[in-house]
Design a protein around this motif. Structure first.
Motif: not given
Length: 233
Positions: A96-102
Motif C-alpha cells: 500500500a502506498s499508505n496504510f493509514s485507515l483515514g
C-alpha cells in the motif's frame, strides 16, 4: 504474532511500539542488508525500508514463506515481479502506498468524486502533497495512487510534477519540517472550486494500519490491498 521489521527508522520504531501494545513480538529488526532469516520464528514481515532495498526484502520473505506487508514507495517498477513471485511461491503480500485507515477512506472519496466529475470538462484537477524533509521520493506514493485513480475514471492520461498538457494532472510536492503527510485534490473552474483534503497529525495512523494489515494477512494466500483489509469493496 512474531514480526520481522525491515527498516528501523521512524516508521519502524512506531510500528514496533504499536505492535507491542497489541500483544505482538518483534523478533527481527533489519535496517540495511538482509541476512538469512529464520522463517520458523517469523509469522509476518513489515517492510518500511528504502526504495533500493524493498524488492529484495519482499523477495526474501516470499521465498522463505513469510507473509509480507510493504509500505515502502519508489520501487514500483518491480511491483509486477513481486506479484508474480508471490503467486509462484503461493505466498501472501500486501503493498500500500499508505496504510493509514483515514487515507484509504480518502482514496475511496477521491474515486467517488472522480466519477462524479468525469463529464464536467469545465473543471481542471490538480493535486498538492506536503511531507517532511526526510521523505526520499516525490511525488509521494499516496499522491500517485490518487492521481492514477482519477486517470482510471476520467479523460486524463497521465500525471506530472509540472503542467505539460491538457490531459495531465499536475502534482505539486512540498517538503516542510515535521509534516507527516497532507494531500489535497482540487477541481477548479472559472466559477468555483471543489477540494478534498487529508491531513495526518502524526505517523501513528500509518503504523497502526500496517500492523492491522499484518494481523489480517495471517493464514491467507495471494496478493491483497488495503481495500481487502478494510472490506471497502
Amino acid at each position: 504474532m512474531n514480526i520481522a521489521l525491515f527498516g528501523y527508522g521512524k516508521m519502524g520504531k512506531m510500528i514496533e511500539q504499536i505492535a507491542l501494545k497489541r500483544g505482538h513480538k518483534i523478533v527481527a529488526k533489519i535496517d540495511l542488508d538482509t541476512p538469512h532469516l529464520d522463517s520458523k520464528n517469523i509469522d509476518v514481515a513489515i517492510d518500511f525500508s528504502i526504495p533500493t532495498a524493498a524488492f529484495d526484502n519482499i523477495s526474501t520473505c516470499l521465498t522463505n514463506g513469510i507473509p509480507v506487508i510493504s509500505g515502502t514507495t519508489g520501487w514500483l517498477d518491480r511491483y509486477d515481479e513481486a506479484m508474480e513471485l508471490c503467486k509462484t511461491q503461493q505466498g501472501a503480500f500486501i503493498y500500500a502506498s499508505n496504510f493509514s485507515l483515514g487515507v484509504n477512506i480518502f482514496f475511496e472519496l477521491n474515486a467517488y468524486l472522480a466519477n462524479m466529475m468525469k463529464n464536467l470538462e469545465q473543471y481542471e484537477v490538480s493535486m498538492e502533497e506536503i511531507h517532511h524533509t526526510q521523505k526520499l521520493d516525490a511525488p509521494s506514493g499516496t499522491a500517485i495512487s490518487l492521481a492514477e485513480d482519477i486517470i482510471q475514471r476520467s479523460s486524463y492520461e497521465s500525471w506530472n510534477e509540472e503542467k505539460t498538457g491538457e490531459q495531465v494532472i499536475p502534482i505539486t510536492s512540498l517538503r516542510e519540517a515535521e509534516v507527516p503527510g497532507t494531500h489535497t485534490v482540487k477541481y477548479q473552474s472559472q466559477v468555483d472550486s471543489i477540494s478534498i483534503k487529508h491531513r495526518a497529525h502524526n505517523r501513528e495512523g500509518f503504523a497502526l494500519g500496517a500492523v492491522i494489515a499484518a494481523e489480517w494477512i495471517l493464514g491467507k494466500k495471494g496478493v491483497f490491498s488495503m481495500k481487502d483489509v478494510l472490506n471497502l469493496g
